[in-house]
Write a protein that holds these residues in place. Structure first.
Motif, PDB file in Angstrom:
ATOM      1  N   GLY A   1       0.866  -1.236  -0.244  1.00 50.36           N
ATOM      2  CA  GLY A   1       0.069  -0.022  -0.129  1.00 50.36           C
ATOM      3  C   GLY A   1       0.863   1.152  -0.009  1.00 50.36           C
ATOM      4  O   GLY A   1       0.543   2.087  -0.729  1.00 50.36           O
ATOM      5  N   ALA A   2       1.869   1.200   0.914  1.00 51.05           N
ATOM      6  CA  ALA A   2       2.717   2.389   0.946  1.00 51.05           C
ATOM      7  C   ALA A   2       3.598   2.750  -0.449  1.00 51.05           C
ATOM      8  O   ALA A   2       3.547   3.641  -0.702  1.00 51.05           O
ATOM      9  N   ALA A   3       3.956   1.484  -0.951  1.00 47.71           N
ATOM     10  CA  ALA A   3       4.599   1.562  -2.371  1.00 47.71           C
ATOM     11  C   ALA A   3       3.741   2.119  -3.354  1.00 47.71           C
ATOM     12  O   ALA A   3       4.130   2.819  -4.259  1.00 47.71           O
ATOM     13  N   LEU A   4       2.546   1.964  -3.427  1.00 51.81           N
ATOM     14  CA  LEU A   4       1.401   2.410  -4.339  1.00 51.81           C
ATOM     15  C   LEU A   4       1.299   3.989  -4.070  1.00 51.81           C
ATOM     16  O   LEU A   4       1.544   4.777  -5.152  1.00 51.81           O
ATOM     17  N   SER A   5       1.249   4.387  -2.801  1.00 43.93           N
ATOM     18  CA  SER A   5       1.347   5.946  -2.606  1.00 43.93           C
ATOM     19  C   SER A   5       2.448   6.400  -2.845  1.00 43.93           C
ATOM     20  O   SER A   5       2.351   7.560  -3.582  1.00 43.93           O
ATOM     21  N   VAL A   6       3.654   6.021  -2.531  1.00 44.81           N
ATOM     22  CA  VAL A   6       4.991   6.812  -2.645  1.00 44.81           C
ATOM     23  C   VAL A   6       5.000   6.796  -3.970  1.00 44.81           C
ATOM     24  O   VAL A   6       5.809   7.603  -4.775  1.00 44.81           O
ATOM     25  N   GLY A   7       4.859   5.489  -4.725  1.00 44.96           N
ATOM     26  CA  GLY A   7       5.143   5.541  -6.309  1.00 44.96           C
ATOM     27  C   GLY A   7       4.447   6.488  -7.152  1.00 44.96           C
ATOM     28  O   GLY A   7       4.922   6.884  -8.038  1.00 44.96           O
ATOM     29  N   THR A   8       3.260   6.321  -6.618  1.00 53.97           N
ATOM     30  CA  THR A   8       2.112   7.440  -7.653  1.00 53.97           C
ATOM     31  C   THR A   8       2.453   8.627  -7.367  1.00 53.97           C
ATOM     32  O   THR A   8       2.553   9.653  -8.171  1.00 53.97           O
ATOM     33  N   THR A   9       3.042   9.049  -6.225  1.00 54.59           N
ATOM     34  CA  THR A   9       3.635  10.401  -5.703  1.00 54.59           C
ATOM     35  C   THR A   9       4.896  10.744  -6.623  1.00 54.59           C
ATOM     36  O   THR A   9       4.971  11.747  -7.501  1.00 54.59           O
TER      37      THR A   9
ATOM     38  N   VAL B   1       3.401  10.366 -10.818  1.00 55.51           N
ATOM     39  CA  VAL B   1       2.270  11.195 -11.441  1.00 55.51           C
ATOM     40  C   VAL B   1       2.283  12.409 -10.614  1.00 55.51           C
ATOM     41  O   VAL B   1       2.240  13.447 -11.099  1.00 55.51           O
ATOM     42  N   ALA B   2       1.968  12.608  -9.125  1.00 57.44           N
ATOM     43  CA  ALA B   2       1.752  13.690  -8.638  1.00 57.44           C
ATOM     44  C   ALA B   2       2.889  14.811  -8.750  1.00 57.44           C
ATOM     45  O   ALA B   2       2.864  15.879  -8.977  1.00 57.44           O
ATOM     46  N   ALA B   3       4.068  14.068  -8.217  1.00 58.83           N
ATOM     47  CA  ALA B   3       5.194  15.365  -8.426  1.00 58.83           C
ATOM     48  C   ALA B   3       5.298  15.985  -9.870  1.00 58.83           C
ATOM     49  O   ALA B   3       5.604  17.121  -9.943  1.00 58.83           O
ATOM     50  N   PRO B   4       5.582  15.023 -10.603  1.00 55.45           N
ATOM     51  CA  PRO B   4       5.586  15.908 -12.444  1.00 55.45           C
ATOM     52  C   PRO B   4       4.563  16.512 -12.557  1.00 55.45           C
ATOM     53  O   PRO B   4       4.523  17.416 -13.222  1.00 55.45           O
ATOM     54  N   THR B   5       3.254  16.120 -12.202  1.00 54.09           N
ATOM     55  CA  THR B   5       2.028  16.794 -12.310  1.00 54.09           C
ATOM     56  C   THR B   5       1.931  18.344 -12.020  1.00 54.09           C
ATOM     57  O   THR B   5       1.786  19.523 -12.478  1.00 54.09           O
ATOM     58  N   HIS B   6       2.520  18.293 -10.463  1.00 53.79           N
ATOM     59  CA  HIS B   6       2.754  19.640  -9.868  1.00 53.79           C
ATOM     60  C   HIS B   6       3.510  20.368 -10.766  1.00 53.79           C
ATOM     61  O   HIS B   6       3.588  21.806 -10.877  1.00 53.79           O
ATOM     62  N   GLY B   7       4.890  19.752 -11.055  1.00 53.31           N
ATOM     63  CA  GLY B   7       5.815  20.781 -11.915  1.00 53.31           C
ATOM     64  C   GLY B   7       5.034  21.292 -13.182  1.00 53.31           C
ATOM     65  O   GLY B   7       5.520  22.443 -13.428  1.00 53.31           O
TER      66      GLY B   7
END
Length: 141
Positions: A85-93, A96-102
């Motif tokens: 579960g944590a790997a899914l969250s951290v990996g998605t961050t 997907v999430a960090a580059p999208t914020h960029g």
């Protein structure tokens, strides 16, 4: 259960992680999506600088306690579910999430809704991962 063992700490950091993800998913991102175009650049920059230390407070102990849990209880299926579960969250961050914020920091107003939608979907995945992590922590032991 002793505080000298990882499992009580795993429960604490998994609950913290889920609380953080729910707050971002249900409060932070909807508020960010309501920012008018003329205030977007400043609001997004402030969000990014303010959320980074909070992410560190949630993710660093999570990763550390998960590593401790795996090292001391490699046979525990609950621990491995928490790791997944944590790997899914951290990996998605990271993917997907960090580059999208960029991209959001410089995206013109017309392209912003699509990126905010991508960010919302990524955050639902991160929240799911955090929930799975908490279930694993509850089952561990």
């Amino acid at each position: 259960m002793s505080l000298a063992e990882p499992l009580p700490w795993l429960l604490v950091v998994a609950a913290l992680h889920l609380g953080f993800q729910l707050t971002v998913d249900l409060v932070v991102y909807p508020a960010l999506g309501d920012v008018p175009d003329e205030r977007w650049a400043t609001a997004h920059q402030k969000h990014s600088s303010r959320i980074t230390p909070v992410v560190a407070v949630a993710y660093l102990p999570l990763v550390g306690v998960l590593a401790w849990s795996v090292a001391t209880r490699p046979e525990d299926a609950g621990v491995w579910l928490a790791v997944a579960g944590a790997a899914l969250s951290v990996g998605t961050t990271a993917v997907v999430a960090a580059p999208t914020h960029g991209r959001l920091s410089s995206e013109p107003a017309a392209g912003r809704p699509a990126l905010l939608g991508r960010l919302d979907r990524a955050d639902r995945v991160r929240t799911l991962g955090a929930a799975v992590c908490l279930v694993g922590a509850l089952l561990a032991g």
